[in-house]
Write a protein that holds these residues in place. Sequence first.
Motif, PDB file in Angstrom:
ATOM      1  N   PRO A   1     -24.021  24.718  52.424  1.00 29.09           N
ATOM      2  CA  PRO A   1     -23.210  25.806  52.979  1.00 29.09           C
ATOM      3  C   PRO A   1     -22.083  25.289  53.875  1.00 29.09           C
ATOM      4  N   GLY A   2     -22.357  24.245  54.659  1.00 22.13           N
ATOM      5  CA  GLY A   2     -21.329  23.692  55.530  1.00 22.13           C
ATOM      6  C   GLY A   2     -20.170  23.095  54.746  1.00 22.13           C
ATOM      7  N   GLN A   3     -20.479  22.343  53.692  1.00 19.76           N
ATOM      8  CA  GLN A   3     -19.419  21.778  52.861  1.00 19.76           C
ATOM      9  C   GLN A   3     -18.595  22.871  52.197  1.00 19.76           C
ATOM     10  N   TRP A   4     -19.285  23.901  51.730  1.00 14.73           N
ATOM     11  CA  TRP A   4     -18.590  25.010  51.069  1.00 14.73           C
ATOM     12  C   TRP A   4     -17.660  25.724  52.042  1.00 14.73           C
ATOM     13  N   LEU A   5     -18.128  25.989  53.257  1.00 16.71           N
ATOM     14  CA  LEU A   5     -17.297  26.666  54.251  1.00 16.71           C
ATOM     15  C   LEU A   5     -16.047  25.848  54.569  1.00 16.71           C
ATOM     16  N   THR A   6     -16.223  24.549  54.745  1.00 15.01           N
ATOM     17  CA  THR A   6     -15.067  23.696  55.029  1.00 15.01           C
ATOM     18  C   THR A   6     -14.073  23.745  53.884  1.00 15.01           C
ATOM     19  N   GLN A   7     -14.568  23.698  52.650  1.00  9.01           N
ATOM     20  CA  GLN A   7     -13.691  23.758  51.477  1.00  9.01           C
ATOM     21  C   GLN A   7     -12.893  25.059  51.462  1.00  9.01           C
ATOM     22  N   GLN A   8     -13.567  26.181  51.708  1.00  7.18           N
ATOM     23  CA  GLN A   8     -12.876  27.472  51.685  1.00  7.18           C
ATOM     24  C   GLN A   8     -11.863  27.580  52.811  1.00  7.18           C
ATOM     25  N   ARG A   9     -12.173  27.029  53.961  1.00 10.65           N
ATOM     26  CA  ARG A   9     -11.242  27.091  55.087  1.00 10.65           C
ATOM     27  C   ARG A   9     -10.021  26.207  54.848  1.00 10.65           C
ATOM     28  N   VAL A  10     -10.221  25.082  54.220  1.00  9.93           N
ATOM     29  CA  VAL A  10      -9.083  24.225  53.865  1.00  9.93           C
ATOM     30  C   VAL A  10      -8.168  24.957  52.885  1.00  9.93           C
ATOM     31  N   GLU A  11      -8.768  25.630  51.905  1.00 10.97           N
ATOM     32  CA  GLU A  11      -7.960  26.383  50.943  1.00 10.97           C
ATOM     33  C   GLU A  11      -7.193  27.511  51.628  1.00 10.97           C
ATOM     34  N   ARG A  12      -7.837  28.210  52.561  1.00 15.79           N
ATOM     35  CA  ARG A  12      -7.148  29.269  53.307  1.00 15.79           C
ATOM     36  C   ARG A  12      -5.982  28.675  54.099  1.00 15.79           C
ATOM     37  N   ALA A  13      -6.196  27.551  54.733  1.00 12.91           N
ATOM     38  CA  ALA A  13      -5.135  26.920  55.517  1.00 12.91           C
ATOM     39  C   ALA A  13      -3.973  26.494  54.627  1.00 12.91           C
ATOM     40  N   ARG A  14      -4.281  25.936  53.467  1.00 14.54           N
ATOM     41  CA  ARG A  14      -3.218  25.513  52.556  1.00 14.54           C
ATOM     42  C   ARG A  14      -2.379  26.703  52.110  1.00 14.54           C
ATOM     43  N   HIS A  15      -3.048  27.799  51.806  1.00 20.94           N
ATOM     44  CA  HIS A  15      -2.319  28.996  51.381  1.00 20.94           C
ATOM     45  C   HIS A  15      -1.404  29.490  52.498  1.00 20.94           C
ATOM     46  N   LEU A  16      -1.889  29.524  53.724  1.00 20.97           N
ATOM     47  CA  LEU A  16      -1.083  29.998  54.845  1.00 20.97           C
ATOM     48  C   LEU A  16       0.085  29.057  55.135  1.00 20.97           C
TER      49      LEU A  16
END
Length: 311
Positions: A251-266
């Motif tokens: 779950p921790g790895q997945w959360l980091t991955q999703q947050r990186v993707e959100r940051a890239r989009h922004l």
Amino acid sequence: MHRIAVLALEQSVAFDLGSSTHMFARLGDLYEVVVCSPDRRPIPTSGGFTIAPEHGLEALQDADTVLVPGTYYKPAREGWLEPAVLEALTTTRAPRIMSICTGAFVLAAAGLLDGRPATTHWGTTEEFRALYPKVRLNPDVLFIDDGDILTSAGVAAGIDLCLHVIRSDHGSEVANWIARYCVVPAWRQGGQSQFVDRPVPSYPDTSTALAREWALERLQEPLDLAGMAAQVRMSVRTFTRRFRAETGMSPGQWLTQQRVERARHLLESTELPVDQVARHAGFGTGAALRQQLAASIGVSPTAYRQTFRTA
């Protein structure tokens, strides 16, 4: 316009050939896709039908990317290539060459993978190593980006590699759009396991999907295992085990991955300062975002924004 030459050889894997050409061709304002074969000869595919490429091997010479789909092409599975195919692959000026699945056999037979890291379908590992011992084969990952040479594992991992290339060329917003269009996951890390011999979970009526949806709506908030597990009424231990079985990561790895993707989009689509991007993505501080982005893609937020700024 970036020109992609897809090299079709006998018994090309129909899925690899179709999915890769479709994804790039759908972005027709960014990529020109041509399919070629030796002497423009008809190519039988693994799907039971034959294709008729409009181009010969000369298409490889002025391509920006050469792509070799998975194939059961007999010469490469015996350690050699037709002279014309060998010459075309070794003399192309394309700055990027990539293969999907057993297309790696073709690149290896041309000597392009000697001394380099590469991957292919896990089921062909022993055969590949026996034929091409000079290749640093890693059969446990989805894809490998070694700069000018990229290889991927079987079938669906080719989609991951194509998305990775699109993301590298044009940023995550474009890659996410084509992923949505094709109804596939927008991002799976290249180092993720191929899920070799993973047993089917024995709990078909339960899933952590609702917890993932819940978390995606709250990435900017502090999230913990207990909170996620509570959304699907599981203990933390059970939730962690099932989460890994379904996603291939913690779950921790997945959360980091999703947050990186959100940051890239922004970073691509807004003018928000880096500190605000970090807060919206759930990293809290600009320093934390810089650290995670550097670990994930090797650049700072400012450098990423300058490279992939949208209109």
